[in-house]
Write a protein that holds these residues in place. Structure first.
Motif, PDB file in Angstrom:
ATOM      1  N   GLU A   1       5.169 -14.649   5.672  1.00 16.67           N
ATOM      2  CA  GLU A   1       4.189 -13.581   5.873  1.00 16.67           C
ATOM      3  C   GLU A   1       3.081 -13.661   4.830  1.00 16.67           C
ATOM      4  OE1 GLU A   1       3.564 -11.520   8.068  1.00 16.67           O
ATOM      5  OE2 GLU A   1       5.345 -11.076   9.248  1.00 16.67           O
TER       6      GLU A   1
ATOM      7  N   ARG B   1       0.996 -16.660   5.583  1.00 15.64           N
ATOM      8  CA  ARG B   1       0.124 -16.440   6.735  1.00 15.64           C
ATOM      9  C   ARG B   1      -1.068 -15.577   6.349  1.00 15.64           C
ATOM     10  NH1 ARG B   1       1.991 -13.748  12.429  1.00 15.64           N
ATOM     11  NH2 ARG B   1       2.420 -11.990  11.051  1.00 15.64           N
TER      12      ARG B   1
ATOM     13  N   VAL C   1      -2.175 -20.443  11.025  1.00  9.71           N
ATOM     14  CA  VAL C   1      -1.781 -19.047  11.215  1.00  9.71           C
ATOM     15  C   VAL C   1      -0.938 -18.921  12.478  1.00  9.71           C
ATOM     16  CG1 VAL C   1      -2.631 -16.731  11.762  1.00  9.71           C
ATOM     17  CG2 VAL C   1      -3.700 -18.043   9.930  1.00  9.71           C
TER      18      VAL C   1
ATOM     19  N   VAL D   1       2.555 -20.588  11.861  1.00 10.35           N
ATOM     20  CA  VAL D   1       3.397 -19.737  11.019  1.00 10.35           C
ATOM     21  C   VAL D   1       3.874 -18.526  11.808  1.00 10.35           C
ATOM     22  CG1 VAL D   1       3.432 -18.274   8.966  1.00 10.35           C
ATOM     23  CG2 VAL D   1       2.342 -20.507   8.866  1.00 10.35           C
ATOM     24  N   GLY D   2       3.004 -17.996  12.663  1.00  8.36           N
ATOM     25  CA  GLY D   2       3.407 -16.871  13.505  1.00  8.36           C
ATOM     26  C   GLY D   2       4.556 -17.252  14.427  1.00  8.36           C
TER      27      GLY D   2
END
Length: 393
Positions: free
Chosen positions: A25, A28, A141, A144-145
């Motif tokens: 988190e 990101r 991003v 990673v999500g």
């Protein structure tokens, strides 16, 4: 080792997953900030680029206008020089001054245009790089999500997947260690074989070059035969090393033919009698599984050559519905079962560790059977996925 020590507890897994999610988190958020900053810089750079482009267009127009004006002034100056009697000294002086003024203005305008072009090109390059950074950051991003979504799944599913994590990790470490040993062995084989041959070739070719320059063509021709043999030997060594690294027949022709070819080559090179017995119906399996079986045969046969003093090696490959098994048996000096286990526990016998690790990482098993003076047998059994083993259709 107890089960509690072998497997991570649910609480420990939850803490690991929590810290992993928090790190992802945070990462990101930082990547998103980079992407946002890059987009903002793109916008600013685009505005500056538009301004510079407009200034450059104006500079081009100024250059064109001054070029025309300078041409006119030169015509007037030529007339003054040609018809000097019709012009007073004051008129001539003003013509010269006007020409000099327009010439200086034209030079300044051209320099301004050049500088603006350089600045425009730099801004275009910067803008392209910023857009690339923003695009990569957006992709990161997104990735990673996806990782966060996966880690947010059921903890029970994760626990099932990690049921044998420590065993697999140990096997993976053993394979990595074996790979490092294999790399060193290959480096040594290259250095002692083809590299030495190529170095010899280079020296001999230099000698041939000097002999040829001295007009001693007959001696050069005499050396070519030896050089050809050296080159062919280096090529043969390289082919052998390449085959050891990646037997291409495994992908193209399958496991049975690859093992059979390997045993034939082994027999030719060592003089040991080899035999392959196939039980069951051959079928293509998952490439990773086929590679593991071949490497186990290869490693076991190499151990026979190095330690068993055997005169024959027999490989038995058997296809079952839900598993595949392979055994490598020799008629050599044999061994005491306890000594094999001691070698495995010591972690220093990389050949045995490699075979064991390849079987275990695929959920299989490896067993050693032997008695002094009665030969030895290595038996590997590997389960197939859902009874199909990831068959290649």
């Amino acid at each position: 080792m107890t089960a509690a020590k072998e497997l991570l507890s649910t609480e420990a897994l939850e803490q690991i997953l929590k810290r992993t999610r928090e790190a992802l988190e945070e990462g990101r958020s930082q990547i998103f900030e980079v992407a946002e900053a890059a987009r903002q810089e793109c916008t600013r750079t685009e505005v500056v680029l538009q301004t510079v482009q407009a200034e450059m267009e104006q500079a081009i127009a100024d250059v064109e206008l001054l070029t025309k004006r300078f041409a006119q002034v030169r015509v007037e100056l030529l007339r003054a020089n040609r018809d000097f009697e019709d012009y007073s000294e004051e008129e001539k002086r003003r013509s010269y001054e006007a020409a000099a003024e327009v010439r200086d203005a034209l030079a300044a305008a051209k320099e301004r245009e050049r500088l603006l072009r350089v600045r425009r090109d730099n801004l275009q390059q910067t803008l392209a790089k910023l857009r690339e950074i923003a695009g990569k950051a957006d992709l990161l991003v997104s990735q990673v999500g996806m990782a966060l979504t996966y880690l947010s799944g059921s903890l029970e599913d994760v626990n099932r997947q990690l049921e044998h994590m420590q065993i697999r990790e140990q096997a993976g470490q053993e394979i990595l260690l074996g790979q490092e040993i294999e790399r060193k062995r290959m480096a040594g084989a290259l250095h002692d074989g083809p590299v030495q041959d190529l170095a010899h070739l280079a020296v001999q070719l230099e000698i041939c070059e000097k002999l040829y320059g001295a007009g001693r063509q007959a001696e050069v021709l005499a050396k070519f035969s030896d050089l050809k043999k050296t080159a062919q030997g280096a090529m043969a060594d390289l082919r052998r090393i390449i085959y050891d690294l990646n037997p291409m027949t495994l992908d193209d022709l399958g496991l049975v033919i690859t093992i059979n070819n390997y045993l034939d080559n082994l027999s030719t090179q060592s003089g040991i009698e080899t035999r392959l017995i196939l039980l069951g119906e051959e079928r293509r399996l998952d490439p990773q599984l086929e590679t593991a079986v071949f490497r186990i045969v290869q490693e076991a046969a190499n151990n026979c050559l190095k330690h068993a003093r055997a005169s024959s090696i027999q490989v038995t490959l058997e296809y079952h519905h839900q598993k595949i098994s392979v055994s490598v048996q020799d008629d050599g000096i044999g061994f005491e079962a306890g000594r094999v286990q001691d070698k495995l526990k010591s972690g220093k016998h990389f050949g045995l560790l490699n075979m064991q690790s390849r079987a275990r990482i695929l959920g299989g098993s490896l067993h050693f059977h032997g008695e002094p003076s009665k030969g030895a047998r290595v038996l590997a059994t590997i389960p197939l996925v859902n009874g199909e083993g990831g068959e290649v259709t």
